[in-house]
Enzyme design. Structure first.
Site, PDB file in Angstrom:
ATOM      1  N   GLY A  44      65.767  72.950  34.718  1.00 20.57           N
ATOM      2  CA  GLY A  44      65.543  72.706  33.297  1.00 20.57           C
ATOM      3  C   GLY A  44      64.074  72.760  32.950  1.00 20.57           C
ATOM      4  O   GLY A  44      63.235  72.257  33.706  1.00 20.57           O
ATOM      5  N   SER A  45      63.767  73.377  31.816  1.00 19.84           N
ATOM      6  CA  SER A  45      62.366  73.569  31.435  1.00 19.84           C
ATOM      7  C   SER A  45      62.148  73.344  29.947  1.00 19.84           C
ATOM      8  O   SER A  45      61.284  73.972  29.343  1.00 19.84           O
ATOM      9  CB  SER A  45      61.916  74.986  31.808  1.00 19.84           C
ATOM     10  OG  SER A  45      62.752  75.949  31.168  1.00 19.84           O
ATOM     11  N   GLY A  46      62.950  72.462  29.366  1.00 19.72           N
ATOM     12  CA  GLY A  46      62.719  72.089  27.976  1.00 19.72           C
ATOM     13  C   GLY A  46      61.542  71.132  27.877  1.00 19.72           C
ATOM     14  O   GLY A  46      60.728  71.012  28.800  1.00 19.72           O
ATOM     15  N   ASN A  47      61.466  70.415  26.774  1.00 18.64           N
ATOM     16  CA  ASN A  47      60.361  69.498  26.533  1.00 18.64           C
ATOM     17  C   ASN A  47      60.267  68.431  27.624  1.00 18.64           C
ATOM     18  O   ASN A  47      59.232  68.277  28.282  1.00 18.64           O
ATOM     19  CB  ASN A  47      60.560  68.877  25.147  1.00 18.64           C
ATOM     20  CG  ASN A  47      59.409  68.014  24.697  1.00 18.64           C
ATOM     21  OD1 ASN A  47      59.608  66.850  24.360  1.00 18.64           O
ATOM     22  ND2 ASN A  47      58.208  68.558  24.670  1.00 18.64           N
ATOM     23  N   GLY A  87      62.154  68.307  30.444  1.00 17.31           N
ATOM     24  CA  GLY A  87      62.220  68.931  31.752  1.00 17.31           C
ATOM     25  C   GLY A  87      60.861  69.376  32.257  1.00 17.31           C
ATOM     26  O   GLY A  87      60.507  69.164  33.425  1.00 17.31           O
ATOM     27  N   PHE A  92      75.422  71.668  28.885  1.00 20.08           N
ATOM     28  CA  PHE A  92      75.333  72.836  29.765  1.00 20.08           C
ATOM     29  C   PHE A  92      75.542  72.484  31.242  1.00 20.08           C
ATOM     30  O   PHE A  92      75.548  73.376  32.095  1.00 20.08           O
ATOM     31  CB  PHE A  92      73.969  73.514  29.603  1.00 20.08           C
ATOM     32  CG  PHE A  92      73.660  73.947  28.201  1.00 20.08           C
ATOM     33  CD1 PHE A  92      74.605  74.614  27.436  1.00 20.08           C
ATOM     34  CD2 PHE A  92      72.426  73.681  27.631  1.00 20.08           C
ATOM     35  CE1 PHE A  92      74.328  75.014  26.138  1.00 20.08           C
ATOM     36  CE2 PHE A  92      72.130  74.071  26.336  1.00 20.08           C
ATOM     37  CZ  PHE A  92      73.086  74.741  25.584  1.00 20.08           C
ATOM     38  N   LYS A 127      72.094  55.168  23.570  1.00 20.12           N
ATOM     39  CA  LYS A 127      70.876  54.993  22.764  1.00 20.12           C
ATOM     40  C   LYS A 127      70.659  56.179  21.836  1.00 20.12           C
ATOM     41  O   LYS A 127      70.095  56.023  20.750  1.00 20.12           O
ATOM     42  CB  LYS A 127      69.669  54.764  23.659  1.00 20.12           C
ATOM     43  CG  LYS A 127      69.387  55.883  24.671  1.00 20.12           C
ATOM     44  CD  LYS A 127      68.189  56.718  24.318  1.00 20.12           C
ATOM     45  CE  LYS A 127      67.928  57.794  25.369  1.00 20.12           C
ATOM     46  NZ  LYS A 127      66.652  58.482  25.191  1.00 20.12           N
ATOM     47  N   ASN A 160      66.569  62.470  17.844  1.00 15.18           N
ATOM     48  CA  ASN A 160      67.811  62.059  17.187  1.00 15.18           C
ATOM     49  C   ASN A 160      67.532  61.406  15.841  1.00 15.18           C
ATOM     50  O   ASN A 160      68.237  61.645  14.857  1.00 15.18           O
ATOM     51  CB  ASN A 160      68.579  61.096  18.093  1.00 15.18           C
ATOM     52  CG  ASN A 160      69.022  61.742  19.384  1.00 15.18           C
ATOM     53  OD1 ASN A 160      69.965  62.523  19.405  1.00 15.18           O
ATOM     54  ND2 ASN A 160      68.337  61.430  20.474  1.00 15.18           N
ATOM     55  N   GLN A 187      70.916  65.134  21.410  1.00 16.49           N
ATOM     56  CA  GLN A 187      72.024  64.727  22.263  1.00 16.49           C
ATOM     57  C   GLN A 187      72.939  63.707  21.596  1.00 16.49           C
ATOM     58  O   GLN A 187      74.113  63.601  21.930  1.00 16.49           O
ATOM     59  CB  GLN A 187      71.486  64.177  23.579  1.00 16.49           C
ATOM     60  CG  GLN A 187      70.747  65.204  24.420  1.00 16.49           C
ATOM     61  CD  GLN A 187      71.666  66.302  24.938  1.00 16.49           C
ATOM     62  OE1 GLN A 187      72.455  66.090  25.840  1.00 16.49           O
ATOM     63  NE2 GLN A 187      71.572  67.478  24.348  1.00 16.49           N
TER      64      GLN A 187
END
Length: 371
Positions: free
Chosen positions: A18-21, A23, A106, A222, A295, A323
């Site tokens: 994973g390479s999102g924010n 990740g 995913f 949360k 969120n 999420q």
């Protein structure tokens, strides 16, 4: 140089899926540790990247040459030993510690791609937030990883805003990790010391706990509670209303965890109520997430602009995921399956606003029963 209390014949290889924010932020601190501790870890850290093109260039090429994830973590320099890799199998093979940090919707597809491709002695840490719900009950995402890959998986969760961690601003986190007896044996143990060495930084303090169930449930719920905070922010109700939402949210989280056996959640031990009030994975994470995370931003935009959740997500996050939107649906399905909707008025009210055109104006009445 840090010295392990246990003999380490071959340094551990660590990779990030994973390479999102978030990740990329986690990959950065892990790569820093691997570079500084050659007696414990191999230097290079592979990070799986879902390949994209940015202004005609591959994202992996940009990360590996400019050492910056310009799309998901811009203006943050990454260690040179962090290597972006578009091949998921090549990323995880031969790794001793696999860190999962992808949107939880995913996960099923990703673990299927690497099933049978990982070392049988590997360990995993899940940074994912969410639940795997079925008509039969509920499975923790870490358990889903274990069941598919046949390797033990713990959980990292805490009050961690990715950009703040990436900038080196001080924070803390929880790692929940208890290896069951059937996963122990010669050459199979990555113990809490190794995990702390992999993640702990002067600016990122790690507490290793044993409550995988509590940390996982708190991390999932949360995000739903944060959506509720965004709703009342969008309605302009102020800090009193936000505090009320968080109080009720903590109460419902603890109540939700108390049903772990009914929900058929696999666990070595029951959730510890102290996790929700004393650990970073509990109330601290809730406060941080409700103070302005993605969120909250999406939910606030929904109410202010009278658009649905998915349109707001697309506009506000520009390709990343909120999420809480998906988790609200999963939690509603679980509560419905067990006829428990009335015991969770906040979680149900949040679901109704997202999926059934419910109104935030109804919150005071819907939450009256909690008083």
């Amino acid at each position: 140089m840090t010295t392990s209390p246990y003999p380490i014949e071959t340094p551990f290889k660590v990779c990030i899926v994973g390479s999102g924010n978030w990740g990329t932020a986690v990959a950065k601190l892990v790569a820093e540790n691997c570079a500084e501790k050659p007696n414990i870890f191999q230097r290079d850290v592979k990070m799986w990247v879902f390949e994209e093109e940015i202004e005609g260039r591959k994202l992996t090429e940009i990360i590996n040459t400019e050492h910056e994830n310009v799309k998901y973590l811009p203006e943050i320099k990454l260690p040179t030993n962090l290597v972006a890799n578009p091949d998921i199998v090549d990323t995880v093979q031969d790794a001793d510690l696999i860190v999962f940090n992808i949107p939880h919707q995913f996960l099923g597809r990703i673990v299927k791609q690497i099933e049978g491709k990982v070392k049988p002695t590997a360990r995993a840490i899940s940074c994912l937030k969410g639940l795997d719900v079925s008509p039969e009950g509920c499975k923790l995402l870490s358990t889903s990883i274990t069941d598919t890959l046949k390797i033990y998986c713990g959980v990292l969760s805490g009050a961690n805003i990715a950009n703040e961690v990436a900038k080196g601003n001080w924070s803390e986190t929880s790692i929940a990790y208890t290896v069951p007896e059937d996963f122990r044996g010669a050459g199979k143990d990555i113990d809490p010391f190794i995990l702390k060495e992999a993640f702990h930084r002067p600016y990122f303090h790690v507490r290793v706990i044993e409550d995988v169930v509590g940390a996982s449930i708190a991390g999932a719920l949360k995000n739903v509670i944060a959506c509720s905070v965004g709703f009342v922010e969008g309605a302009g109700w102020g800090d009193n209303a936000k505090a009320a939402i968080m109080r009720i949210g903590i109460k419902e989280t603890i109540r939700f965890a108390s049903y772990w056996e009914l929900f058929k959640i696999k666990a070595l031990s029951p959730p510890n109520p102290k996790t929700f009030t004393e650990e970073s994975a509990g109330v601290a994470d809730l406060i941080t997430t409700c103070s302005g995370g993605r969120n909250v931003k999406v939910a606030r935009y929904m109410i202010k602009n009278n658009v649905d959740a998915f349109e707001a997500e697309k506009i506000v996050l520009k390709g990343q995921s909120s999420q809480g939107i998906l988790t609200a649906k999963e939690v509603h399905e679980l509560l419905t399956n067990f006829n428990l909707q009335d015991e969770f008025p906040l979680l149900e009210a949040t679901y109704k606003v997202i999926y059934e055109n419910g109104s935030v104006d109804d919150f005071p009445q819907l939450l009256e029963g909690d008083q």
